[in-house]
Design a protein around this motif. Sequence first.
Motif, mmCIF file in Angstrom:
data_model
loop_
_atom_site.group_PDB
_atom_site.id
_atom_site.type_symbol
_atom_site.label_atom_id
_atom_site.label_comp_id
_atom_site.label_asym_id
_atom_site.label_seq_id
_atom_site.Cartn_x
_atom_site.Cartn_y
_atom_site.Cartn_z
ATOM 1 N N TYR B 166 165.583 99.341 45.476
ATOM 2 C CA TYR B 166 164.436 99.760 46.284
ATOM 3 C C TYR B 166 164.416 98.988 47.610
ATOM 4 C CZ TYR B 166 159.792 100.137 48.174
ATOM 5 O OH TYR B 166 158.761 100.330 49.041
ATOM 6 N N GLN B 167 164.661 97.653 47.533
ATOM 7 C CA GLN B 167 164.654 96.835 48.759
ATOM 8 C C GLN B 167 165.778 97.263 49.713
ATOM 9 O OE1 GLN B 167 164.670 93.007 46.765
ATOM 10 N NE2 GLN B 167 162.634 92.542 47.536
ATOM 11 N N ILE B 168 166.935 97.610 49.156
ATOM 12 C CA ILE B 168 168.049 98.077 50.006
ATOM 13 C C ILE B 168 167.651 99.383 50.691
ATOM 14 C CG2 ILE B 168 170.410 99.030 49.922
ATOM 15 C CD1 ILE B 168 171.007 96.798 47.863
ATOM 16 N N PHE B 169 166.970 100.247 49.946
ATOM 17 C CA PHE B 169 166.516 101.509 50.538
ATOM 18 C C PHE B 169 165.484 101.235 51.629
ATOM 19 C CE2 PHE B 169 163.492 105.011 50.769
ATOM 20 C CZ PHE B 169 164.345 106.050 51.079
ATOM 21 N N TYR B 170 164.530 100.379 51.322
ATOM 22 C CA TYR B 170 163.402 100.113 52.218
ATOM 23 C C TYR B 170 163.848 99.402 53.510
ATOM 24 C CZ TYR B 170 158.908 98.262 53.821
ATOM 25 O OH TYR B 170 157.817 97.950 54.576
ATOM 26 N N TYR B 171 164.745 98.430 53.367
ATOM 27 C CA TYR B 171 165.125 97.626 54.536
ATOM 28 C C TYR B 171 166.333 98.195 55.295
ATOM 29 C CZ TYR B 171 161.912 93.912 53.202
ATOM 30 O OH TYR B 171 160.788 93.192 52.914
ATOM 31 N N VAL B 172 167.244 98.879 54.591
ATOM 32 C CA VAL B 172 168.479 99.298 55.254
ATOM 33 C C VAL B 172 168.610 100.823 55.361
ATOM 34 C CG1 VAL B 172 170.988 99.063 55.289
ATOM 35 C CG2 VAL B 172 169.615 97.222 54.367
ATOM 36 N N LYS B 173 168.592 101.490 54.211
ATOM 37 C CA LYS B 173 168.943 102.923 54.234
ATOM 38 C C LYS B 173 167.919 103.781 54.979
ATOM 39 C CE LYS B 173 172.041 103.355 50.378
ATOM 40 N NZ LYS B 173 172.443 104.175 49.243
ATOM 41 N N TRP B 174 166.653 103.611 54.654
ATOM 42 C CA TRP B 174 165.622 104.462 55.264
ATOM 43 C C TRP B 174 165.493 104.219 56.771
ATOM 44 C CZ3 TRP B 174 163.433 108.731 55.900
ATOM 45 C CH2 TRP B 174 162.160 108.881 56.439
ATOM 46 N N PRO B 175 165.352 102.945 57.217
ATOM 47 C CA PRO B 175 165.258 102.750 58.679
ATOM 48 C C PRO B 175 166.519 103.228 59.400
ATOM 49 C CG PRO B 175 164.655 100.743 57.513
ATOM 50 C CD PRO B 175 165.230 101.664 56.497
ATOM 51 N N GLY B 176 167.683 103.077 58.743
ATOM 52 C CA GLY B 176 168.941 103.515 59.353
ATOM 53 C C GLY B 176 169.028 105.031 59.465
ATOM 54 N N ALA B 177 168.264 105.721 58.614
ATOM 55 C CA ALA B 177 168.326 107.188 58.610
ATOM 56 C C ALA B 177 167.220 107.816 59.462
ATOM 57 C CB ALA B 177 168.230 107.691 57.171
ATOM 58 N N LEU B 178 166.343 106.982 60.013
ATOM 59 C CA LEU B 178 165.185 107.523 60.747
ATOM 60 C C LEU B 178 165.573 108.437 61.918
ATOM 61 C CD1 LEU B 178 162.436 104.752 60.959
ATOM 62 C CD2 LEU B 178 162.200 107.053 60.069
ATOM 63 N N ASP B 179 166.615 108.009 62.627
ATOM 64 C CA ASP B 179 167.066 108.798 63.776
ATOM 65 C C ASP B 179 167.469 110.209 63.337
ATOM 66 O OD1 ASP B 179 167.121 108.468 66.429
ATOM 67 O OD2 ASP B 179 168.922 107.229 66.508
ATOM 68 N N SER B 180 168.278 110.271 62.286
ATOM 69 C CA SER B 180 168.720 111.569 61.758
ATOM 70 C C SER B 180 167.547 112.345 61.188
ATOM 71 C CB SER B 180 169.743 111.367 60.639
ATOM 72 O OG SER B 180 170.844 110.725 61.125
ATOM 73 N N PHE B 181 166.621 111.627 60.577
ATOM 74 C CA PHE B 181 165.446 112.278 59.985
ATOM 75 C C PHE B 181 164.646 113.000 61.074
ATOM 76 C CE2 PHE B 181 160.881 111.941 58.813
ATOM 77 C CZ PHE B 181 160.899 112.823 57.746
ATOM 78 N N PHE B 182 164.435 112.312 62.193
ATOM 79 C CA PHE B 182 163.667 112.933 63.274
ATOM 80 C C PHE B 182 164.433 114.108 63.890
ATOM 81 C CE2 PHE B 182 160.802 109.282 63.163
ATOM 82 C CZ PHE B 182 159.601 109.936 63.346
ATOM 83 N N ALA B 183 165.756 113.965 63.996
ATOM 84 C CA ALA B 183 166.568 115.073 64.527
ATOM 85 C C ALA B 183 166.391 116.300 63.627
ATOM 86 C CB ALA B 183 168.035 114.656 64.601
ATOM 87 N N ALA B 184 166.444 116.059 62.305
ATOM 88 C CA ALA B 184 166.291 117.170 61.346
ATOM 89 C C ALA B 184 164.878 117.743 61.407
ATOM 90 C CB ALA B 184 166.600 116.680 59.942
ATOM 91 N N LEU B 185 163.919 116.853 61.562
ATOM 92 C CA LEU B 185 162.516 117.272 61.605
ATOM 93 C C LEU B 185 162.263 118.199 62.804
ATOM 94 C CD1 LEU B 185 160.172 116.595 59.767
ATOM 95 C CD2 LEU B 185 159.507 114.775 61.326
ATOM 96 N N LYS B 186 162.913 117.883 63.924
ATOM 97 C CA LYS B 186 162.738 118.710 65.125
ATOM 98 C C LYS B 186 163.334 120.106 64.890
ATOM 99 C CE LYS B 186 162.817 114.664 67.992
ATOM 100 N NZ LYS B 186 163.663 113.807 68.826
ATOM 101 N N VAL B 187 164.510 120.146 64.267
ATOM 102 C CA VAL B 187 165.125 121.446 63.953
ATOM 103 C C VAL B 187 164.222 122.208 62.986
ATOM 104 C CG1 VAL B 187 167.118 122.554 62.834
ATOM 105 C CG2 VAL B 187 167.462 120.599 64.340
ATOM 106 N N SER B 188 163.770 121.506 61.937
ATOM 107 C CA SER B 188 162.944 122.153 60.912
ATOM 108 C C SER B 188 161.615 122.638 61.490
ATOM 109 C CB SER B 188 162.685 121.185 59.754
ATOM 110 O OG SER B 188 163.867 120.962 59.058
ATOM 111 N N ALA B 189 161.043 121.878 62.414
ATOM 112 C CA ALA B 189 159.757 122.274 63.006
ATOM 113 C C ALA B 189 159.907 123.598 63.757
ATOM 114 C CB ALA B 189 159.251 121.188 63.936
ATOM 115 N N SER B 190 161.024 123.737 64.506
ATOM 116 C CA SER B 190 161.270 125.004 65.213
ATOM 117 C C SER B 190 161.472 126.126 64.211
ATOM 118 C CB SER B 190 162.513 124.906 66.094
ATOM 119 O OG SER B 190 162.388 123.824 66.944
ATOM 120 N N TYR B 191 162.267 125.834 63.150
ATOM 121 C CA TYR B 191 162.531 126.832 62.108
ATOM 122 C C TYR B 191 161.225 127.273 61.442
ATOM 123 C CZ TYR B 191 167.643 126.070 61.981
ATOM 124 O OH TYR B 191 168.969 125.999 62.280
ATOM 125 N N SER B 192 160.304 126.329 61.274
ATOM 126 C CA SER B 192 159.088 126.621 60.512
ATOM 127 C C SER B 192 158.252 127.696 61.223
ATOM 128 C CB SER B 192 158.262 125.354 60.285
ATOM 129 O OG SER B 192 157.669 124.938 61.480
#
Lengths: 254, 267
Positions: B166-192
């Motif tokens: 959980y700590q590895i996810f919280y400190y490393v994986k999730w913050p590291g994926a935020l950029d991609s998450f927002f990129a996907a969110l922007k695509v998904s928002a248009s799709y929605s």
Amino acid sequence: MSIYQADKIPILEIKGVSKAFDGKPVLRDLNLELFQGEIISLLGISGSGKTTLFNIIAGILKPDQGGIFLNGEEITGKTGHLAYMLQKDLLLPHLTILDNVGLPLRIRGKSKSDSRAEAMQLIPKFGLVGYENCYPAQLSGGMAQRAAFLRTYLFSSEIALLDEPFSALDALTKDKVQSWYIEMMQELELSTILITHDIDEAVRLSDRVVILQPQTQNIQQQIIIDPQLRKQKDFTLRPEFLEHKKQILKYLAI
Amino acid sequence: MKLLSNNKKISEKFYSLSLVAVLLIVWQVVSDVGIVPSFMLPSPVTVIKAFIKDFPVLMDNLSITLLAGLLGLIFGVIAGFCLAILMDSHEGLRKAIYPILIFSQTVPTVALAPLLVLWMGYGLAPKITVIFLVTFFPVTVNLLESFQATDQDQIRLLRAMGATNYQIFYYVKWPGALDSFFAALKVSASYSIVGAVIAEWLGGSKGLGVYMTQVRKSFAYDKMFAVIFLISALSLALLFVLNLIQKIVMPWKKFQSGKDTNNEKNS
């Protein structure tokens, strides 16, 4: 410092460690002791098992045989006792320097405010005043390595495992950071195992240089460097320095 | 330095706005002169007039489309997030789910929507399902790829410190994926928004898609253009809001992009 006094108790012992990957031995019956305040450099060609040994010491990998003892207590395969530092600073880009260096404390369950307070006390000692609230991307390579070193120290204040921590720095910065490290190490009474490819660095920084032989997969040779001689400013220009280098090159069979 | 970059941004905006203005003028002229009949291509002024006249009706329909779009997006993002974590944590699951995930995207939404209406009726449910189906995929794939690309040395270091998964996810994986998450969110928002409009074309009593079908059938192309611009404006507004949220959530990003210039401090 005399290393091999009978009355000295090692703080870290690597006893008879062997490790193989897919049946291919990487380490074989390796023994090494680290004493209080000592710097050992671990030299070996690529693939000689240096990083595997670090992973075993840090508890990430379990050896097939043998064990790791910290102050007499077995820590084989247990994480949370010793951390290491790599050539990459591995600072988390989304955390400020203060939160980055306090990360080991947070992982141990301390609150954010306690971790920050504890880290803050050491910030001046590590020359990071004014950078506490900066993000890693705002720091130069040398400063980032200082922060990474403080994070390692906050995790384990007795022993530092350094895996080529200076290799990514430019020559001038490297020289500065190395000198700073020696001073800090003595002040903090920290013992160090340093992995390096750089023979000059090993001789300049270490009390002892040990060589991992790829043929035997263990330590066959070690060179003890006179600490008094090492303190001399012109040590790297002296014949003794060159003599040590020659000896190491011979052992490495280069 | 900052002043220079601000000036650059202003001049970039000036050029793009000027081009839009030129295109609008050309369009107005083409329509006024009669190169294209005005019932086929109403002029920008006619479209604006139609927009103003139908504004209350458009807003009424917009609220329905927006509600469906946002609900579908929220469900899609939550499902995408959970699926990415699940697939990242278990290699067997990843291998089992990934082909199904790809297959799900080969099914055309337009073909699926009438079936969903048949099964779920004309309410919000089929719309939300269509939007869910088009929005969860970008989030899942982007997040999964980011999780899988996490620096292994970083993970090993945290493991050595005794960190839990959980700590590895919280400190490393999730913050590291935020950029991609927002990129996907922007695509998904248009799709929605597009997904909601498509679902409304095929059935329903209200919404921008329903309005679009009605005005198309009555050959009111000025209103048709007005609603097209409204949909585009809505997508742009969503992207703007997401960009703003990303800036607030990721304050370190501005330093990362300017690392070279900020690296001037001496060691």
